[in-house]
Design a protein around this motif. Structure first.
Motif, PDB file in Angstrom:
ATOM      1  N   MET A   1       0.845  -1.123   0.145  1.00  0.00           N
ATOM      2  CA  MET A   1      -0.047   0.163   0.025  1.00  0.00           C
ATOM      3  C   MET A   1       0.672   1.217  -0.065  1.00  0.00           C
ATOM      4  O   MET A   1       0.714   1.962  -0.740  1.00  0.00           O
ATOM      5  N   VAL A   2       1.858   1.332   0.740  1.00  0.00           N
ATOM      6  CA  VAL A   2       2.742   2.615   1.021  1.00  0.00           C
ATOM      7  C   VAL A   2       3.603   2.706  -0.266  1.00  0.00           C
ATOM      8  O   VAL A   2       3.818   3.788  -0.759  1.00  0.00           O
ATOM      9  N   HIS A   7       2.204   6.021  -2.637  1.00  0.00           N
ATOM     10  CA  HIS A   7       3.425   6.670  -3.225  1.00  0.00           C
ATOM     11  C   HIS A   7       2.980   8.102  -3.732  1.00  0.00           C
ATOM     12  O   HIS A   7       1.926   7.963  -4.726  1.00  0.00           O
ATOM     13  N   PRO A   8       3.772   8.993  -3.536  1.00  0.00           N
ATOM     14  CA  PRO A   8       3.315  10.349  -4.271  1.00  0.00           C
ATOM     15  C   PRO A   8       3.031  10.472  -5.698  1.00  0.00           C
ATOM     16  O   PRO A   8       2.284  10.893  -6.371  1.00  0.00           O
ATOM     17  N   SER A   9       3.800   9.611  -6.476  1.00  0.00           N
ATOM     18  CA  SER A   9       3.533   9.142  -8.036  1.00  0.00           C
ATOM     19  C   SER A   9       2.269   8.799  -8.251  1.00  0.00           C
ATOM     20  O   SER A   9       1.584   9.104  -9.317  1.00  0.00           O
ATOM     21  N   ARG A  10       1.871   7.738  -7.512  1.00  0.00           N
ATOM     22  CA  ARG A  10       0.645   7.199  -7.566  1.00  0.00           C
ATOM     23  C   ARG A  10      -0.609   7.926  -7.238  1.00  0.00           C
ATOM     24  O   ARG A  10      -1.669   8.126  -7.732  1.00  0.00           O
ATOM     25  N   ILE A 335       3.983   4.650  12.287  1.00  0.00           N
ATOM     26  CA  ILE A 335       3.293   6.043  11.872  1.00  0.00           C
ATOM     27  C   ILE A 335       2.211   5.630  11.017  1.00  0.00           C
ATOM     28  O   ILE A 335       2.285   4.635  10.143  1.00  0.00           O
ATOM     29  N   CYS A 336       1.087   6.441  10.996  1.00  0.00           N
ATOM     30  CA  CYS A 336      -0.097   6.169  10.016  1.00  0.00           C
ATOM     31  C   CYS A 336       0.629   6.083   8.442  1.00  0.00           C
ATOM     32  O   CYS A 336       1.270   7.039   7.974  1.00  0.00           O
ATOM     33  N   ALA A 337       0.368   5.108   7.878  1.00  0.00           N
ATOM     34  CA  ALA A 337       0.866   4.785   6.334  1.00  0.00           C
ATOM     35  C   ALA A 337       0.222   5.806   5.429  1.00  0.00           C
ATOM     36  O   ALA A 337       0.739   6.352   4.546  1.00  0.00           O
ATOM     37  N   GLY A 338      -1.045   6.445   5.817  1.00  0.00           N
ATOM     38  CA  GLY A 338      -1.705   7.354   4.973  1.00  0.00           C
ATOM     39  C   GLY A 338      -1.471   8.740   5.381  1.00  0.00           C
ATOM     40  O   GLY A 338      -2.199   9.579   4.833  1.00  0.00           O
ATOM     41  N   LEU A 339      -0.466   9.172   6.024  1.00  0.00           N
ATOM     42  CA  LEU A 339      -0.224  10.732   6.264  1.00  0.00           C
ATOM     43  C   LEU A 339      -0.198  11.611   5.487  1.00  0.00           C
ATOM     44  O   LEU A 339      -0.827  12.408   5.316  1.00  0.00           O
TER      45      LEU A 339
END
Length: 399
Positions: A1-2, A7-10, A335-339
């Motif tokens: 998921m991360v 990922h920012p590109s996704r 830490i939250c993966a969705g930060l």
């Protein structure tokens, strides 16, 4: 998921999805408006919009409103079961499974309903993946088959995963049950938390019109006061320091979760003169950290300026890599993966909602910041503002 979906590109691939959900949300808020001036209950619109976005990110398909609401109802049923029952079944399972078999059946029914809704969507992505791998012509056809289908989805990454099979030594794919459970976690983690944080931030902007006016001025300046500038884009938000300060102050003052998931000490450790024994349950009081008067001036007031250059919160790192003065997403390896995507969504939707409407308090019905505990820490008296359109209304978006 991360590594893949978040990922920012996704995440940038979902910018058309965010734009669609923004239009859906604006339409919902207009529909919720009260012509008698009693204000609109906005939390339902926030929840629905965030759910639309997370469903799309999960399954790669822009679904219609009945389909989204069916998934949301299945999620609510499952969360209601999880919130009330796990401790019952953890105690003497052989007995409690018999004593509370109706409760257990309710949980099994909730899981079955999720699977009924999720597996057809998972199979659609599986078929699309197969088509894309067969030939370039098929790939072009699949890619343009429906304008509601997106290039990437969280499910795609689950279809690629392989787990070691201890029985025969060969890797195996995830089962449909495993993928449905992971999709449920994905939807749960990103919906209530974001919609709750959004309501708290907008409540503070209603309660503090001078802060809202300052934020609106920054937004219009960045967008060059251009009504043809249809939305405040992700790139626009990068040039808005006050917007970031408003979101950070909202997370400091009103973190959606006042406690993290319980941790356990792996060994005896000294913390602040206290011995935490190995195996002890440890809870982190996230809200109280952000309200600590030793760390923050006027901690219970909403003051975004503290996060601007030169303010007491200038340079505060919410990841906790340098120091921990607030930790709405946790800290460290857990830490939250969705930060990153959570901050993006909050900044994007706050900016667009302030640009679209002036959010005003209903006379005689002031904003009440009293809290109550649901799945997250929410407003006991939901926000009900008057929404005054700032721009020309557009044609309603198909939902």
């Amino acid at each position: 998921m991360v590594a893949e979906t978040l990922h920012p590109s996704r995440v940038r691939l979902f910018s058309p999805a965010r734009a669609w959900v923004r239009r859906v949300l604006v339409d919902k808020l207009r529909e919720a408006g009260d012509p008698l001036g009693n204000g609109a209950v906005v939390m339902e619109a926030f929840r629905y919009a965030m759910f639309c976005l997370l469903v799309l990110m999960c399954f790669g398909e822009r679904l219609d409103e009945p389909a989204v609401r069916a998934i949301a109802a299945a999620q609510r049923d499952w969360l209601a079961f999880v919130a009330k029952n796990p401790s019952v079944f953890a105690f003497w399972p052989a007995l409690t499974r018999r004593l509370f078999r109706r409760r257990l059946q309710a949980g099994l029914d909730a899981r079955r309903r999720q699977k009924e809704l999720f597996v057809p969507l998972i199979n659609d992505r599986r078929d699309r993946k197969k088509q894309l791998s067969e030939s370039a012509a098929a790939a072009a056809t699949a890619a343009t088959k429906k304008d509601t289908t997106f290039e990437h989805a969280y499910v795609d990454t689950l279809l690629d995963l392989r787990l070691p099979n201890e029985e025969d030594g060969h890797d195996r794919a995830l089962t449909d049950d495993e993928m449905a459970n992971l999709c449920s976690e994905f939807l749960t983690a990103g919906t209530d938390t974001t919609s709750t944080a959004l309501q708290w931030i907008m409540a503070e902007l209603v309660k503090n019109p001078s802060i809202q006016a300052k934020l609106h001025a920054e937004i219009e300046s960045t967008c060059n006061n251009d009504d043809d500038h249809d939305e405040v884009t992700e790139d626009d938000t990068h040039a808005m320091p006050y917007l970031k300060a408003v979101v950070l102050e909202g997370l400091r003052r009103h973190p959606p979760a006042h406690f993290l998931l319980t941790h356990k000490a792996g060994e005896d450790v000294e913390v602040g003169g206290y011995t935490i024994p190995k195996g002890a349950a440890v809870n982190f009081t996230v809200a109280e950290m952000g309200w600590d008067a030793r760390e923050w001036d006027r901690p219970m007031e909403f003051v975004p300026e503290r996060f601007l250059p030169g303010g007491e919160g200038d340079g505060v790192d919410v990841t906790g890599s340098r120091e921990i003065r607030m930790m709405p997403f946790g800290a460290g390896r857990r830490i939250c993966a969705g930060l990153g995507v959570a901050m993006l969504h909050l900044e994007y939707f706050v900016a667009n909602l302030v640009r679209e409407f002036e959010w005003k308090e209903v006379p005689g019905h002031e904003v009440d910041l009293t809290e109550t505990q649901e799945f997250t820490t929410v407003m006991k008296k939901p926000l009900r503002p008057i929404l005054v359109p700032r721009r020309n209304q557009t044609t309603p978006t198909p939902h």
